[in-house]
Design a protein around this motif. Structure first.
Motif, PDB file in Angstrom:
ATOM      1  N   LEU A 117       0.300   0.606 -16.753  1.00  0.00           N
ATOM      2  CA  LEU A 117       0.820   1.958 -16.570  1.00  0.00           C
ATOM      3  C   LEU A 117       1.952   2.287 -17.548  1.00  0.00           C
ATOM      4  CD1 LEU A 117       0.778   2.299 -12.683  1.00  0.00           C
ATOM      5  CD2 LEU A 117      -0.548   3.643 -14.311  1.00  0.00           C
ATOM      6  N   VAL A 118       2.648   1.258 -18.026  1.00  0.00           N
ATOM      7  CA  VAL A 118       3.716   1.487 -19.002  1.00  0.00           C
ATOM      8  C   VAL A 118       3.141   2.020 -20.312  1.00  0.00           C
ATOM      9  CG1 VAL A 118       5.684   0.403 -20.175  1.00  0.00           C
ATOM     10  CG2 VAL A 118       4.997  -0.384 -17.918  1.00  0.00           C
ATOM     11  N   SER A 119       1.837   1.820 -20.523  1.00  0.00           N
ATOM     12  CA  SER A 119       1.175   2.318 -21.733  1.00  0.00           C
ATOM     13  C   SER A 119       1.350   3.817 -21.906  1.00  0.00           C
ATOM     14  CB  SER A 119      -0.328   2.006 -21.684  1.00  0.00           C
ATOM     15  OG  SER A 119      -0.558   0.649 -21.446  1.00  0.00           O
ATOM     16  N   PHE A 120       1.535   4.535 -20.806  1.00  0.00           N
ATOM     17  CA  PHE A 120       1.606   5.995 -20.856  1.00  0.00           C
ATOM     18  C   PHE A 120       3.048   6.491 -20.833  1.00  0.00           C
ATOM     19  CE2 PHE A 120      -2.311   4.552 -18.865  1.00  0.00           C
ATOM     20  CZ  PHE A 120      -3.241   5.122 -19.719  1.00  0.00           C
ATOM     21  N   SER A 121       3.967   5.595 -21.216  1.00  0.00           N
ATOM     22  CA  SER A 121       5.374   5.952 -21.364  1.00  0.00           C
ATOM     23  C   SER A 121       5.756   5.841 -22.837  1.00  0.00           C
ATOM     24  CB  SER A 121       6.258   5.027 -20.519  1.00  0.00           C
ATOM     25  OG  SER A 121       7.605   5.159 -20.899  1.00  0.00           O
TER      26      SER A 121
END
Length: 469
Positions: free
Chosen positions: A403-407
């Motif tokens: 989910l950190v990929s989309f930060s």
């Protein structure tokens, strides 16, 4: 074996739990003893210390942080009491939180296996050694750095404590009392004060509450209230005015092309970095342990030799990467740039708009993950719940990292983005290890205990070599 018998006498005594927990506290205390506030120009510790003094009150500092920096209101409250105080206050608090992380991670595993004292201590100190063997970057960014500890160690520990009471209450029917409820509330607030832990908290609580009610027609009002507190805390986190301000500044500073990249490209880039590199390469130690334990469990399940051969592939993949990192700088560079292992290189090159070919390493990584997850379901587990809780922790570890990929801070946040997923991953490894030792005829042999003791000593020496360097 004389030394092992002496240790057994300690852990079989009337005060064995007190002795074990004291040993955990001492190990953690000496980890923190060598650490200090890194008050250097441009350092976040110095920034927070100056801001706290500038605003003059906790309320003013909290308001400024919430409106302009991030929505981690509970972190700001705790930091306001510690950041400009004596270093010993931070050391003691960090020692307590790290000790609780180890103890409650082991207690979660004990929930599902009803482990006797001997096996519980094996799980406890085995988990300590597993976390101790994590790369130096994880310790430096997430545990022994002051600001990092407040934002990663503290919410991770809070999450694990909340999950223990969730499982112990709904699945073991050990209801919490009113005092425990009030003690858990601050941990629930802190667990939902970080994006990664908040999502894991809400998802796991929801899944386990639904499962418990459907299967056992059982629910607990305190657990429901804790879940509601988590929802409220998460709402403040994700809807603070600072979210849009921080997003715009982080894109400009760290990832200028973030808004121009499609969602699919963000997912490919992020998965290459956060999952393929983060789980199978950078965290080679847990993948090696995961596959070794899996091989032993599959062997006990009397699966075919082809299953064993297939399971050796992820083990070999991580071992080659580990050896490549240790042998020489030239070999390390070759491994990192090869088509099989270039996931990190590819992900970082996007910052210069010069991405290389990622797809071979990406495809290989996905296949290895599928193999690891597939065999998780091929084991003859002692219970349905143990199997799916292990899968739940592994899935939460992978997804909370992905989910950190989309930060826009995915590459700016350093290795600390992996700490919380690694704790979850470690618990899934611990659950598999508990399954393994549960299948070993009691009592455990002295040969096993000797090898295990060497492993724990190596882990503790390794972490001291990292934090005192």
């Amino acid at each position: 074996m004389y030394f092992i018998k002496k240790i057994e006498n300690i852990f079989n005594s009337k005060y064995s739990y007190a002795a074990a927990y004291t040993m955990v506290f001492i190990i953690c205390f000496f980890i923190m003893l060598g650490q200090n506030f890194k008050l250097e120009a441009g350092n976040d510790d110095l920034y927070h210390t100056q801001v706290i003094k500038e605003f003059g009150s906790i309320y003013n500092f909290l308001t400024a942080q919430y409106n302009y920096t991030n929505g981690r209101y509970f972190t700001s409250i705790v930091m306001s009491f510690v950041m400009d105080k004596n270093i010993w206050l931070w050391r003691i608090l960090n020692t307590i939180m790290l000790s609780l992380l180890f103890i409650y991670s082991a207690k979660i595993i004990q929930c599902f296996y009803k482990l006797n004292k001997e096996k519980f201590y094996i799980i406890l100190f085995g988990f300590i050694a597993l976390i101790s063997l994590l790369p130096k970057g994880i310790w430096d960014w997430s545990i022994t750095w002051v600001t990092g500890s407040f934002n990663y160690l503290f919410p991770a520990t809070s999450l694990i404590i909340c999950l223990f009471y969730l499982y112990n209450t709904l699945l073991n029917k050990n209801n919490i009392n009113l005092l425990e409820f009030f003690l858990i509330i601050p941990f629930a607030a802190y667990a939902t004060n970080s994006e990664q832990t908040a999502l894991v908290f809400l998802t796991m609580f929801l899944i386990v509450m639904i499962y418990s009610y459907i299967k056992y027609k059982h629910y607990n009002i305190y657990i429901i209230l804790i879940f509601i507190c988590g929802i409220i805390s998460s709402y403040f986190l994700f809807t603070s005015p600072s979210v849009h301000i921080r997003y715009a500044s982080e894109v400009m500073r760290w990832y200028p092309m973030f808004d121009s990249i499609s969602l699919i490209n963000k997912a490919v880039l992020g998965f290459s970095y956060t999952v393929i590199f983060g789980f199978l390469q950078y965290n080679y130690i847990m993948t090696i342990f995961y596959t070794i334990i899996m091989i032993l469990l599959i062997r006990k399940s009397n699966k075919s030799k082809y299953h064993m051969i297939l399971l050796f592939i992820p083990l070999l993949y991580s071992l080659v990467y580990y050896v490549g990192r240790q042998v020489s700088s030239s070999f390390r560079n070759w491994v990192g740039q090869s088509l099989v292992y270039n996931s990190e290189l590819y992900a970082h090159k996007i910052l210069n708009n010069t991405p290389s070919e990622p797809f071979i390493s990406l495809i290989i990584g996905i296949i290895l993950l599928i193999i690891m997850i597939y065999f998780l379901f091929k084991i003859n587990w002692s219970s349905f719940e143990s199997k799916y809780i292990t899968f739940l922790f592994l899935g939460a570890a992978i997804l909370s990292s992905f989910l950190v990929s989309f930060s826009p801070t995915v590459f700016a946040s350093g290795f600390r983005i992996f700490f919380i997923p690694y704790v979850l991953y470690g618990i899934s490894v611990g659950l598999m290890f508990a399954e393994l030792i549960n299948k070993i005829s009691f009592p455990l042999s002295y040969k096993f205990k000797f090898i295990f003791l060497i492993y724990v000593i190596i882990g503790i020496i390794d972490v001291y070599s990292k934090v005192y360097k």
